[in-house]
Design a protein around this motif. Structure first.
Motif, PDB file in Angstrom:
ATOM      1  N   MET A  20     -90.181  11.772  54.247  1.00  0.00           N
ATOM      2  CA  MET A  20     -90.740  13.050  54.669  1.00  0.00           C
ATOM      3  C   MET A  20     -91.662  12.897  55.868  1.00  0.00           C
ATOM      4  SD  MET A  20     -89.124  14.888  52.688  1.00  0.00           S
ATOM      5  CE  MET A  20     -89.696  16.539  52.414  1.00  0.00           C
ATOM      6  N   ALA A  21     -92.441  11.807  55.924  1.00  0.00           N
ATOM      7  CA  ALA A  21     -93.305  11.604  57.082  1.00  0.00           C
ATOM      8  C   ALA A  21     -92.457  11.418  58.336  1.00  0.00           C
ATOM      9  CB  ALA A  21     -94.213  10.402  56.866  1.00  0.00           C
ATOM     10  N   GLU A  22     -91.308  10.740  58.176  1.00  0.00           N
ATOM     11  CA  GLU A  22     -90.417  10.551  59.310  1.00  0.00           C
ATOM     12  C   GLU A  22     -89.863  11.895  59.776  1.00  0.00           C
ATOM     13  OE1 GLU A  22     -89.850   7.643  60.742  1.00  0.00           O
ATOM     14  OE2 GLU A  22     -88.649   8.692  62.234  1.00  0.00           O
ATOM     15  N   LEU A  23     -89.542  12.741  58.805  1.00  0.00           N
ATOM     16  CA  LEU A  23     -89.031  14.063  59.138  1.00  0.00           C
ATOM     17  C   LEU A  23     -90.048  14.850  59.958  1.00  0.00           C
ATOM     18  CD1 LEU A  23     -87.084  16.344  56.861  1.00  0.00           C
ATOM     19  CD2 LEU A  23     -89.197  17.249  57.693  1.00  0.00           C
ATOM     20  N   LEU A  24     -91.328  14.797  59.527  1.00  0.00           N
ATOM     21  CA  LEU A  24     -92.350  15.528  60.274  1.00  0.00           C
ATOM     22  C   LEU A  24     -92.514  14.932  61.672  1.00  0.00           C
ATOM     23  CD1 LEU A  24     -95.004  16.175  57.506  1.00  0.00           C
ATOM     24  CD2 LEU A  24     -93.466  17.790  58.573  1.00  0.00           C
ATOM     25  N   THR A  25     -92.390  13.594  61.781  1.00  0.00           N
ATOM     26  CA  THR A  25     -92.485  12.985  63.104  1.00  0.00           C
ATOM     27  C   THR A  25     -91.343  13.439  63.991  1.00  0.00           C
ATOM     28  OG1 THR A  25     -93.404  11.083  61.986  1.00  0.00           O
ATOM     29  CG2 THR A  25     -92.815  10.791  64.275  1.00  0.00           C
ATOM     30  N   LEU A  26     -90.138  13.546  63.404  1.00  0.00           N
ATOM     31  CA  LEU A  26     -88.999  14.030  64.181  1.00  0.00           C
ATOM     32  C   LEU A  26     -89.239  15.451  64.665  1.00  0.00           C
ATOM     33  CD1 LEU A  26     -85.845  12.758  62.241  1.00  0.00           C
ATOM     34  CD2 LEU A  26     -86.640  12.048  64.478  1.00  0.00           C
ATOM     35  N   VAL A  27     -89.793  16.287  63.778  1.00  0.00           N
ATOM     36  CA  VAL A  27     -90.066  17.671  64.169  1.00  0.00           C
ATOM     37  C   VAL A  27     -91.107  17.697  65.279  1.00  0.00           C
ATOM     38  CG1 VAL A  27     -91.055  19.850  63.394  1.00  0.00           C
ATOM     39  CG2 VAL A  27     -89.447  18.641  61.955  1.00  0.00           C
ATOM     40  N   GLU A  28     -92.119  16.823  65.137  1.00  0.00           N
ATOM     41  CA  GLU A  28     -93.194  16.796  66.131  1.00  0.00           C
ATOM     42  C   GLU A  28     -92.663  16.398  67.508  1.00  0.00           C
ATOM     43  OE1 GLU A  28     -95.962  13.696  65.592  1.00  0.00           O
ATOM     44  OE2 GLU A  28     -96.753  14.057  67.589  1.00  0.00           O
ATOM     45  N   GLN A  29     -91.846  15.347  67.520  1.00  0.00           N
ATOM     46  CA  GLN A  29     -91.395  14.827  68.802  1.00  0.00           C
ATOM     47  C   GLN A  29     -90.097  15.468  69.253  1.00  0.00           C
ATOM     48  OE1 GLN A  29     -91.053  10.759  67.761  1.00  0.00           O
ATOM     49  NE2 GLN A  29     -93.201  10.324  68.143  1.00  0.00           N
ATOM     50  N   GLN A  30     -89.760  16.577  68.633  1.00  0.00           N
ATOM     51  CA  GLN A  30     -88.460  17.159  68.898  1.00  0.00           C
ATOM     52  C   GLN A  30     -88.270  17.448  70.382  1.00  0.00           C
ATOM     53  OE1 GLN A  30     -87.752  21.073  68.331  1.00  0.00           O
ATOM     54  NE2 GLN A  30     -85.621  20.878  67.729  1.00  0.00           N
ATOM     55  N   VAL A  31     -87.172  16.973  70.900  1.00  0.00           N
ATOM     56  CA  VAL A  31     -86.863  17.254  72.291  1.00  0.00           C
ATOM     57  C   VAL A  31     -85.841  18.356  72.316  1.00  0.00           C
ATOM     58  CG1 VAL A  31     -87.415  15.205  73.582  1.00  0.00           C
ATOM     59  CG2 VAL A  31     -85.484  15.174  72.029  1.00  0.00           C
ATOM     60  N   SER A  32     -86.038  19.307  73.188  1.00  0.00           N
ATOM     61  CA  SER A  32     -85.085  20.408  73.228  1.00  0.00           C
ATOM     62  C   SER A  32     -83.797  19.910  73.857  1.00  0.00           C
ATOM     63  CB  SER A  32     -85.666  21.570  74.031  1.00  0.00           C
ATOM     64  OG  SER A  32     -86.280  21.076  75.190  1.00  0.00           O
TER      65      SER A  32
END
Lengths: 158, 508
Positions: B219-231
């Motif tokens: 889940m922490a990885e998921l939040l990191t992915l959302v945070e660093q999401q590149v359009s």
């Protein structure tokens, strides 16, 4: 600064942990030199020392997260919370359909593609996990209710 | 030697069972896919899939073979996103991007991928061979460890963790302590006294290991992915038809051998995994290469070094886990927790009590390495296509998989909220530059550490000097001091050298 706030919050939690370790945990009788309270006591001292050091010499000053990102993160967390709450009442298929579609759309997928994604993962996921792998996933209260109705009807007929 | 051969015979009879063979291949394939996905590394992959593997109801050796396949498959696959996308899946793949991505940019993507596949294969196989030679001997020796020695061993594990992992020693130590504190929640096994349960029945038996793992890593990885999401899509470099040449292999062969040795021994050190190994191997190779100045611009040796080292470290990290019950890296900590869930106590007795598990795992690693080389050379195009999966599909998928995994174990919706909360906590820890591996290591080792300390003091009747009464403990404490002080001393010496009048870094 952020480092200090985080360490401060952790320190409060650790202090609560420490108080419990030194006052509340006690075995009714024991023969061993170390009881259930000794280990938490040692840990709490180590943790407090580490936290005081971080408070004294913090190294991360900013989180570097923009307002927009905070918003996106908060929305993700809310979606996850809702997904967890609805998991049993709605069942796997419906809740996953809603969650998958919503999160996919929020992260930039078009509405149509998100719907297809949500539908595909929920149905395929359920079939794969329940039918093929025999895992336990919630059917949902709605489905269970319909099941009961159907079996009730059958009984009524027969 | 005899023990090794009979052991390997047992192992191969387990691993060559058609079902287990299928699991090795499936695990390697799934692991390579996960490793190839940008942003997902071995530890996240194993964390997300562990509950599902547990829920399938396989025997312990089959489940472990599957998980280990995912582990080194992901270690293998990590290079694909590093080379083609310049996005490392996890810390151990960072070094691969330094020379791998420039090679791909020079139009040699195929050459880089095939060379790194071979380097990984050699590193991985080398480590398994050493593992099967050393592990039984070490296990025989470790049987003589007293509880006090185990306490010293834990101190050594945490000391090497603190000095080699992460940027900040205090934060690593605090991370490990947080893990140890989380492990104290629940009923104390010796006296039956509940600790920190606050009357919540869901955590009387302690916080479930799977929840901590999936929360902190998935889940922490998921939040990191959302945070660093590149359009939009990440741009993947095209895959061409170039292939590794004999000249490359001839040039890199000593690099690969050296890096495999470095990787294996760093992997064996408790607590330090592939990320340290690949960094050290890259640094060493850069220093001793006569064309060290071209490192970072697409030098094949700069690619071969970290790749063989991180795969060797993945095998090396299995040594302390199987023989001492002390994981050599974050991912092996998860595998260790998986063994505990099957009621198998990893440690010196594992080789005599559950030979089919220990040797089956080792034999499956031989098979897995060969299988990975075979699927990676021709099928790399398929894995490369995975890179362009948009993130808005990947992120929800991680959450759905994590939820399926956690729910299928006990069917308790409270756990789903708990992993979300732990995910938020883990995300904050990561943002504060804490690494999460110490937390999980602390959590897994918590009860072992506490019980051995209490047992040691029960033996001595409360006399703390029992902790330093044995030569084994004293050696381990000395090593702990050494492992903490050596990097500090080396850094100071390097600074003094750099300040000196001789500047050797003209070439850069």
């Amino acid at each position: 600064m952020v480092d200090r706030i985080f360490a401060g919050v952790l320190l409060i939690v650790t202090l609560a942990y420490t108080v419990i370790a030194f006052t509340a945990i006690r075995a009714p009788f024991q023969y061993d030199p170390l009881g259930p309270e000794s280990w938490p006591q040692i840990l709490s001292v180590v943790a407090i020392l580490c936290l005081l050091f971080i408070l004294w010499k913090p190294d991360a000053s900013e989180l570097g997260v923009s307002k927009q990102t905070w918003f996106r993160l908060a929305a993700t967390v809310i979606l996850l919370g809702a997904y967890a709450e609805l998991y049993e009442p709605l069942g796997f298929i419906l809740s996953t359909l809603l969650f998958g579609t919503a999160l996919c759309a929020m992260l930039g997928g078009s509405i149509l593609k998100s719907l297809i994604f949500g539908f595909a993962t929920s149905v395929a996921g359920f079939l794969l996990c329940v039918t093929l792998l025999g895992l336990n996933l919630p059917e949902g209260e709605l489905v269970e209710y319909l099941h009961k109705q159907a079996s009730g009807l059958e009984e009524g007929v027969s | 030697m005899d023990a090794v051969l009979t052991g390997l015979a047992t192992g191969f009879s387990v691993a060559l069972d058609p079902f287990n063979l299928f699991l090795v291949l499936a695990g390697c394939f799934a692991g390579t896919l996960i490793g190839a996905l940008p942003g997902l590394g071995p530890i996240n992959g194993v964390a997300i899939l562990l509950p599902i593997a547990y829920g399938l109801g396989f025997g312990p050796e089959s489940a472990l073979i599957l998980l280990a396949g995912i582990y080194y498959g992901a270690e293998y696959g990590g290079r694909i996103s590093s080379i083609l996308l310049n996005v490392p899946g996890d810390a151990s793949a960072v070094m691969t991007t330094l020379d791998g991505n420039p090679m791909a940019r020079n139009g040699e993507a195929g050459r880089a991928l095939s060379l790194s596949a071979i380097a990984s294969f050699v590193g991985g196989t080398f480590a398994v061979v050493l593992l099967s030679l050393f592990a039984p001997t070490l296990a025989t020796f470790a049987v003589t460890f007293s509880p006090a020695d185990y306490v010293a061993l834990m101190v050594f594990a945490f000391a090497s963790l603190a000095s080699l992992v992460g940027k900040n020693v205090v934060k690593t130590l605090l991370g490990a302590t947080i893990g140890l504190m989380l492990a104290t929640i629940g009923i104390d096994a010796n006296t039956g006294v509940p600790r920190y349960t606050f009357g919540i029945p869901d955590i009387l038996a302690g916080i479930d290991f799977l929840i901590v793992v999936v929360g902190l890593f998935g889940m922490a990885e998921l939040l990191t992915l959302v945070e660093q999401q590149v359009s939009g899509k990440l741009k993947s470099l095209p895959l061409d038809n170039s292939f590794v040449r004999m000249a490359d292999l001839a040039k890199c062969k000593w690099t690969i051998v050296r890096s495999s040795i470095i990787g294996f021994f760093i992997g064996v050190l408790p607590g330090t995994g592939a990320s340290v190994a690949s960094a050290v191997a890259y640094g060493t190779e850069k220093r001793i290469a006569d064309d060290g100045s071209t490192f970072g611009t697409g030098n094949p040796r700069g690619l071969a070094a970290p790749e063989s080292a991180n795969n060797a470290a993945a095998g090396g990290a299995m040594v302390p886990m199987l023989t001492l019950g002390i994981p050599g890296s974050g991912t092996t900590a998860i595998l260790l927790g998986a063994l505990l869930m099957f009621n198998i106590q990893p440690g010196p007795m594992l080789f005599s009590q559950n030979p089919e598990v220990a040797w089956g795992l080792i034999a499956s690693m031989y098979i897995g390495n060969v299988a990975l080389l075979i699927i990676n050379l021709p099928l790399v195009g398929i894995f490369a296509r995975m890179l362009t999966i948009p993130q808005h599909y990947l992120t929800p998928l991680i959450a759905i998989l994590a939820f399926i995994g956690i729910y299928t174990i006990v069917g308790n919706p409270f756990d789903l909220l708990l992993i979300t909360l732990l995910g938020i906590f883990g995300w904050f820890l990561r943002k504060m530059d804490f690494s999460l591996a110490p937390v999980i290591l602390g959590f897994v080792l918590g009860s072992l550490f506490e019980n051995n300390l209490r047992r040691a003091l029960s033996i001595s009747g409360g006399d703390w000097t029992i902790l330093v009464a044995d030569y084994k403990s004293i050696v381990l404490y000395a090593l702990s001091v050494l492992v903490v002080l050596a990097p500090i001393w080396l850094a100071r010496r390097a600074r003094r050298m750099a300040a000196g009048p001789v500047s050797s870094s003209k070439g850069i």
